[in-house]
Enzyme design. Structure first.
Site, mmCIF file in Angstrom:
data_model
loop_
_atom_site.group_PDB
_atom_site.id
_atom_site.type_symbol
_atom_site.label_atom_id
_atom_site.label_comp_id
_atom_site.label_asym_id
_atom_site.label_seq_id
_atom_site.Cartn_x
_atom_site.Cartn_y
_atom_site.Cartn_z
ATOM 1 N N ALA A 75 44.204 36.904 44.813
ATOM 2 C CA ALA A 75 44.017 36.687 46.252
ATOM 3 C C ALA A 75 45.340 36.698 47.008
ATOM 4 O O ALA A 75 45.374 37.075 48.186
ATOM 5 C CB ALA A 75 43.278 35.371 46.489
ATOM 6 N N THR A 76 46.425 36.295 46.372
ATOM 7 C CA THR A 76 47.719 36.333 47.054
ATOM 8 C C THR A 76 48.079 37.762 47.434
ATOM 9 O O THR A 76 48.467 38.042 48.579
ATOM 10 C CB THR A 76 48.817 35.714 46.169
ATOM 11 O OG1 THR A 76 48.595 34.312 46.064
ATOM 12 C CG2 THR A 76 50.195 35.959 46.765
ATOM 13 N N ASN A 155 42.114 25.509 50.830
ATOM 14 C CA ASN A 155 42.369 25.275 49.410
ATOM 15 C C ASN A 155 42.819 23.852 49.102
ATOM 16 O O ASN A 155 42.715 23.401 47.959
ATOM 17 C CB ASN A 155 43.414 26.256 48.884
ATOM 18 C CG ASN A 155 44.706 26.208 49.673
ATOM 19 O OD1 ASN A 155 44.705 26.451 50.881
ATOM 20 N ND2 ASN A 155 45.808 25.897 49.017
ATOM 21 N N GLN A 183 38.513 30.368 47.654
ATOM 22 C CA GLN A 183 37.875 29.118 47.254
ATOM 23 C C GLN A 183 36.367 29.132 47.464
ATOM 24 O O GLN A 183 35.631 28.422 46.779
ATOM 25 C CB GLN A 183 38.481 27.946 48.047
ATOM 26 C CG GLN A 183 39.947 27.688 47.791
ATOM 27 C CD GLN A 183 40.227 27.158 46.394
ATOM 28 O OE1 GLN A 183 39.333 26.707 45.685
ATOM 29 N NE2 GLN A 183 41.487 27.213 45.989
ATOM 30 N N HIS A 205 39.893 33.822 39.140
ATOM 31 C CA HIS A 205 40.247 32.665 38.314
ATOM 32 C C HIS A 205 39.909 31.326 38.954
ATOM 33 O O HIS A 205 39.971 30.289 38.287
ATOM 34 C CB HIS A 205 41.722 32.721 37.903
ATOM 35 C CG HIS A 205 42.695 32.306 38.963
ATOM 36 N ND1 HIS A 205 43.274 31.060 38.990
ATOM 37 C CD2 HIS A 205 43.188 32.975 40.013
ATOM 38 C CE1 HIS A 205 44.098 30.985 40.019
ATOM 39 N NE2 HIS A 205 44.065 32.131 40.647
ATOM 40 N N THR A 243 47.736 51.769 37.343
ATOM 41 C CA THR A 243 46.662 51.848 36.357
ATOM 42 C C THR A 243 45.790 50.602 36.427
ATOM 43 O O THR A 243 46.297 49.474 36.404
ATOM 44 C CB THR A 243 47.240 51.994 34.945
ATOM 45 O OG1 THR A 243 48.035 53.187 34.889
ATOM 46 C CG2 THR A 243 46.132 52.085 33.915
ATOM 47 N N CYS A 328 50.152 25.570 44.463
ATOM 48 C CA CYS A 328 51.405 26.261 44.736
ATOM 49 C C CYS A 328 52.511 25.309 45.140
ATOM 50 O O CYS A 328 53.691 25.631 45.034
ATOM 51 C CB CYS A 328 51.195 27.296 45.841
ATOM 52 S SG CYS A 328 49.883 28.461 45.516
#
Length: 390
Positions: A75-76, A155, A183, A205, A243, A328
């Site tokens: 997502a970042t 978040n 989220q 994740h 790739t 973070c």
């Protein structure tokens, strides 16, 4: 779970669902699962078909089209690609962007980068519960506004924004609307068409999928391309070359499919766990819930505690895997900028804990967490020279 530590940090990352791992393992098979989706031989064609199937699962969850799914590392990267890429793509129409002070750093720092490129950025101040009204967003729009970015569920505090109404305001002014849904995916209904979202950031994740994979979903009827931030072999129409990691993409596709299948059952269960935890700690002296009491995500509970030192509180909770602020920012010791934006004192921001439950959380774990947290708070408050009112 390791040892006796209770994991309540699903908003940071989550254990991979065995069903997801099983599908990923198939594409790590040295006999057939290693093909490059760009290749035209049998192995590449099979890999490309698996990627397409995963894109269909992502699109189905958010009512988009598979052709609008751009795979990223998470997502970042999706936030960066959406905000910088869309703003640069439309800069001939204007150079003004609107967002919110409590956004994820991936959004705020992307906006800061745009400012170095000549853009103007307006950051809206939310109210004390973390909400920003659609009317405030509309009032910030200018003739040269090209993009608005507002996250669905915060978040840190879990507050849920009215993205449908905000999307409508943006669409009325022909302004692109980006939503970070890292989220909220699988915990709140997302319909890109009905909610008039042009760009949507997702990852796997946070939802019991693999780390290192995400997606930026485009409403292809509104925007078919953004300016790339990476350059290479031309994969994904050149928007995000490189790739494709087939096993991770398959994992994210399975993750999104499971979210769609389990949402009706999982959301009430997570809500009940969150409320059970709050009921177990709400009577502690000096405790304050951060965020809106009702308009919040089913899985996140953020609290501050008066009369205790934040660092001491974190050390005292050595049997709980929880967060102070966002993942973070937990390691740098800085008070949460989100909580300070809501008017919390530095002490309250430092002595804040984010609990987040998920698919494998249990009632017994929540009860033990409430007991451990209460014992830690009462012990630390007993050491404080300042009494705390109940």
């Amino acid at each position: 779970m390791t040892g006796e530590v209770i994991y309540l940090d699903y908003a940071a990352s989550s254990p991979v669902d065995p069903r997801v791992r099983e599908q990923m393992d198939r594409w790590l098979d040295n006999r057939s699962g290693f093909g490059n989706p760009s290749s035209t031989h049998r192995f590449g064609v099979r890999a490309a078909a698996a990627v397409d199937e995963a894109a269909a699962a992502v699109a189905a969850l958010v009512n988009a089209v598979p052709a609008g799914v751009v795979w990223t590392s998470g997502a970042t990267e999706s936030d960066n690609l959406a905000i910088i890429g869309a703003a640069q793509f439309r800069r001939m129409r204007g150079q003004h962007v609107v967002s919110v002070l409590t956004e994820h750093k991936a959004v705020l720092e992307s906006c800061a980068y745009l400012e170095t490129q000549g853009f103007e950025v307006t950051l809206l101040q939310p109210d004390e519960s973390g909400l920003v009204s659609p009317e405030e967003v509309a009032a910030a729009l200018r003739p040269d506004t090209v993009l608005v970015s507002v996250m669905h569920a915060n978040n840190e505090i879990g507050v849920v924004q009215d993205i449908g109404e905000i999307g409508e305001k943006c669409r009325q002014h022909d302004v692109l609307f980006h939503v970070d849904a890292a989220q909220s995916a699988g915990k709140l209904p997302i319909d890109m068409r009905a909610q008039q979202i042009d760009l949507l950031s997702l990852n796997a994740h946070k939802a019991c999928g693999p780390q290192g994979i995400g997606a930026l979903v485009l409403d292809t009827g509104r925007i078919r391309r953004v300016e790339p931030q990476l350059f290479g072999g031309g994969q994904q129409r050149g928007v995000r070359p490189g790739t494709l990691p087939v096993h991770q993409i398959v994992g994210m596709g399975t993750t999104m499919q499971l979210l769609a299948e389990c949402m009706a059952e999982e959301v009430p269960r997570l809500t009940a766990l969150r409320e059970r935890l709050w009921e177990g700690i709400r009577s502690l002296p000096g405790i304050v819930m951060n965020g809106h009491p009702d308009q919040r995500l089913c899985s996140i509970l953020n609290v501050s505690v008066d009369g205790v030192d934040g660092e001491s509180l974190r050390f005292a909770l050595n049997d709980l895997a929880v967060a102070s602020g966002s993942a973070c920012n937990s390691s740098n010791g800085e008070p949460s900028y989100v909580l300070r934006s809501l008017g919390r004192t530095d002490q309250q921001a430092e002595a804040s804990i984010r609990f987040s439950v998920g698919r494998f959380s249990t009632g017994a774990e929540v009860d033990q967490a409430a007991h451990s947290f209460g014992a830690a708070v009462e012990f630390l408050q007993s050491l404080s020279p300042v009494s705390v009112a109940g």
